[in-house]
Design a protein around this motif. Structure first.
Motif, PDB file in Angstrom:
ATOM      1  N   UNK B   4      18.078  17.308  16.452  1.00 14.35           N
ATOM      2  CA  UNK B   4      17.246  18.466  16.471  1.00 14.35           C
ATOM      3  C   UNK B   4      15.803  17.973  16.585  1.00 14.35           C
ATOM      4  N   UNK B   5      14.837  18.390  17.281  1.00 13.63           N
ATOM      5  CA  UNK B   5      13.394  18.196  17.324  1.00 13.63           C
ATOM      6  C   UNK B   5      13.494  16.631  17.872  1.00 13.63           C
ATOM      7  N   UNK B   6      14.438  16.129  18.365  1.00 12.02           N
ATOM      8  CA  UNK B   6      14.075  14.498  18.877  1.00 12.02           C
ATOM      9  C   UNK B   6      13.311  14.603  20.202  1.00 12.02           C
ATOM     10  N   UNK B   7      12.267  13.567  20.503  1.00 12.48           N
ATOM     11  CA  UNK B   7      11.313  13.842  21.501  1.00 12.48           C
ATOM     12  C   UNK B   7      11.509  12.516  22.156  1.00 12.48           C
ATOM     13  N   UNK B   8      11.449  12.844  23.568  1.00  9.88           N
ATOM     14  CA  UNK B   8      11.280  11.402  24.378  1.00  9.88           C
ATOM     15  C   UNK B   8      10.336  11.573  25.565  1.00  9.88           C
ATOM     16  N   UNK B   9       9.222  10.466  25.525  1.00  6.25           N
ATOM     17  CA  UNK B   9       8.201  10.676  26.454  1.00  6.25           C
ATOM     18  C   UNK B   9       8.420   9.738  27.694  1.00  6.25           C
ATOM     19  N   UNK B  10       8.466  10.236  29.127  1.00  7.64           N
ATOM     20  CA  UNK B  10       8.749   9.227  30.298  1.00  7.64           C
ATOM     21  C   UNK B  10       7.340   9.359  31.054  1.00  7.64           C
ATOM     22  N   UNK B  11       6.790   8.341  31.038  1.00  9.93           N
ATOM     23  CA  UNK B  11       5.290   8.172  31.840  1.00  9.93           C
ATOM     24  C   UNK B  11       5.868   7.951  33.243  1.00  9.93           C
ATOM     25  N   UNK B  12       5.227   8.585  34.305  1.00  5.92           N
ATOM     26  CA  UNK B  12       5.476   8.325  35.739  1.00  5.92           C
ATOM     27  C   UNK B  12       4.437   8.439  36.402  1.00  5.92           C
ATOM     28  N   UNK B  13       4.281   8.008  37.891  1.00  9.86           N
ATOM     29  CA  UNK B  13       3.380   8.673  38.947  1.00  9.86           C
ATOM     30  C   UNK B  13       4.161   8.799  40.264  1.00  9.86           C
ATOM     31  N   UNK B  14       3.663   9.253  41.177  1.00  9.10           N
ATOM     32  CA  UNK B  14       4.218   8.918  42.485  1.00  9.10           C
ATOM     33  C   UNK B  14       3.375   8.640  43.683  1.00  9.10           C
ATOM     34  N   UNK B  15       3.795   8.029  44.556  1.00  8.68           N
ATOM     35  CA  UNK B  15       2.800   7.608  45.788  1.00  8.68           C
ATOM     36  C   UNK B  15       2.998   8.319  46.792  1.00  8.68           C
ATOM     37  N   UNK B  16       1.812   8.231  47.793  1.00  8.17           N
ATOM     38  CA  UNK B  16       2.125   9.190  49.048  1.00  8.17           C
ATOM     39  C   UNK B  16       3.410   8.740  49.850  1.00  8.17           C
ATOM     40  N   UNK B  17       3.764   7.683  49.841  1.00  7.75           N
ATOM     41  CA  UNK B  17       4.866   7.050  50.535  1.00  7.75           C
ATOM     42  C   UNK B  17       6.270   7.739  50.005  1.00  7.75           C
ATOM     43  N   UNK B  18       6.213   8.007  48.634  1.00 10.85           N
ATOM     44  CA  UNK B  18       7.241   8.797  47.948  1.00 10.85           C
ATOM     45  C   UNK B  18       7.257  10.227  48.435  1.00 10.85           C
ATOM     46  N   UNK B  19       6.054  10.768  48.441  1.00 14.55           N
ATOM     47  CA  UNK B  19       5.786  11.999  48.857  1.00 14.55           C
ATOM     48  C   UNK B  19       6.521  12.316  50.270  1.00 14.55           C
ATOM     49  N   UNK B  20       6.196  11.384  51.157  1.00 14.83           N
ATOM     50  CA  UNK B  20       6.830  11.306  52.640  1.00 14.83           C
ATOM     51  C   UNK B  20       8.158  11.252  52.477  1.00 14.83           C
ATOM     52  N   UNK B  21       8.750  10.216  51.865  1.00 14.14           N
ATOM     53  CA  UNK B  21      10.082  10.119  51.672  1.00 14.14           C
ATOM     54  C   UNK B  21      10.848  11.402  51.230  1.00 14.14           C
ATOM     55  N   UNK B  22      10.265  11.857  50.068  1.00 13.61           N
ATOM     56  CA  UNK B  22      10.699  13.357  49.750  1.00 13.61           C
ATOM     57  C   UNK B  22      10.686  14.292  50.911  1.00 13.61           C
ATOM     58  N   UNK B  23       9.540  14.420  51.315  1.00 11.33           N
ATOM     59  CA  UNK B  23       9.527  15.459  52.735  1.00 11.33           C
ATOM     60  C   UNK B  23      10.799  15.263  53.614  1.00 11.33           C
ATOM     61  N   UNK B  24      10.896  14.103  53.943  1.00 12.03           N
ATOM     62  CA  UNK B  24      11.916  13.743  54.965  1.00 12.03           C
ATOM     63  C   UNK B  24      13.234  14.030  54.473  1.00 12.03           C
ATOM     64  N   UNK B  25      13.725  13.569  53.296  1.00 11.71           N
ATOM     65  CA  UNK B  25      15.091  14.244  52.832  1.00 11.71           C
ATOM     66  C   UNK B  25      15.423  15.503  52.558  1.00 11.71           C
ATOM     67  N   UNK B  26      14.275  16.107  52.194  1.00 11.84           N
ATOM     68  CA  UNK B  26      14.437  17.574  51.817  1.00 11.84           C
ATOM     69  C   UNK B  26      14.150  18.529  52.752  1.00 11.84           C
ATOM     70  N   UNK B  27      13.275  17.910  54.134  1.00 10.72           N
ATOM     71  CA  UNK B  27      13.127  19.000  55.041  1.00 10.72           C
ATOM     72  C   UNK B  27      11.778  19.672  54.577  1.00 10.72           C
ATOM     73  N   UNK B  28      11.185  19.477  53.466  1.00 11.75           N
ATOM     74  CA  UNK B  28      10.111  20.316  53.048  1.00 11.75           C
ATOM     75  C   UNK B  28       8.813  19.520  53.548  1.00 11.75           C
TER      76      UNK B  28
END
Lengths: 138, 138
Positions: B4-28
């Motif tokens: 209870x109360x445990x915390x976890x922090x996960x840093x991240x970022x996305x590149x435009x090529x990842x956005x393009x890949x996400x658009x492709x696979x999801x059709x969005x």
């Protein structure tokens, strides 16, 4: 232009290669989506689709079809009731529950059903779109 | 084992090529994610990341790190407060709010903040995992 009670149905399915591509771009390499042997040991018995990949269909429809380009996603609830599998037929069902014209917002129920019409995902979205404007009759 | 109360922090970022890949696979293919000229005409002024791509970080962490393999996603609420942009630093913050041992479930708050610690996404998840078991002391 959205109207109260308006419904939109979007059929879809995902292939395993799309699941692999989704795992790659999101970093979500949970073996329940990718590894037959691991998945066989789970309650699901076989590999399942990422819930967020299923949910991305909702975003796709809002952003590209209903109501389309220009949609701003404000919130979404996602209740994952049943797992989704590759190469199976699903339908995403959208129904306009409430229009808030002064804020250009719509509350839309979002449901994904399988081929037997069983609910696999249910939730609700709030979106904003310039098309959501009260028609004023002169 | 979650507490209870445990915390976890996960840093991240996305590149435009990842956005393009996400658009492709999801059709969005909403142009607000892909087209500079279209995005410049929106309230955001520049291209934004798909909200569901940002949200996929939550699924990734649950399924692969905290608590990890074997996690079953039961529900997730997503409130998109601010847009997310490519190549920017974000942190996903997880905090265990409630443990329901008899059902092996955990309710975990999920927040994504930007580099200025402003909330861009907030919500709550319910997950199920075999590790969520009451410790019995003999």
């Amino acid at each position: 232009m959205l109207t109260n009670g308006q419904k939109y149905i979007h059929p879809f399915s995902f292939s395993q290669s799309e699941v692999i591509a989704f795992a790659k771009v999101t970093g979500d390499n949970n073996p329940v989506h990718l590894d037959d042997e691991f998945a066989a040991q789970t309650v699901f018995k076989k590999k399942i689709i990422h819930g967020m990949l299923g949910a991305s269909v909702l975003s796709k429809v809002f952003g590209t079809i209903f109501p389309g380009n220009g949609t701003i996603y404000l919130n979404q609830t996602l209740n994952f009731y049943k797992p989704m599998y590759v190469d199976e037929y699903y339908e995403a069902i959208f129904e306009v529950k409430e229009l808030i014209f002064e804020k250009q917002r719509a509350i839309i129920t979002t449901t994904i059903v399988d081929i037997d019409n069983k609910i696999v995902l249910a939730g609700e979205a709030c979106i904003m779109h310039a098309k959501i404007l009260q028609q004023v009759h002169a």
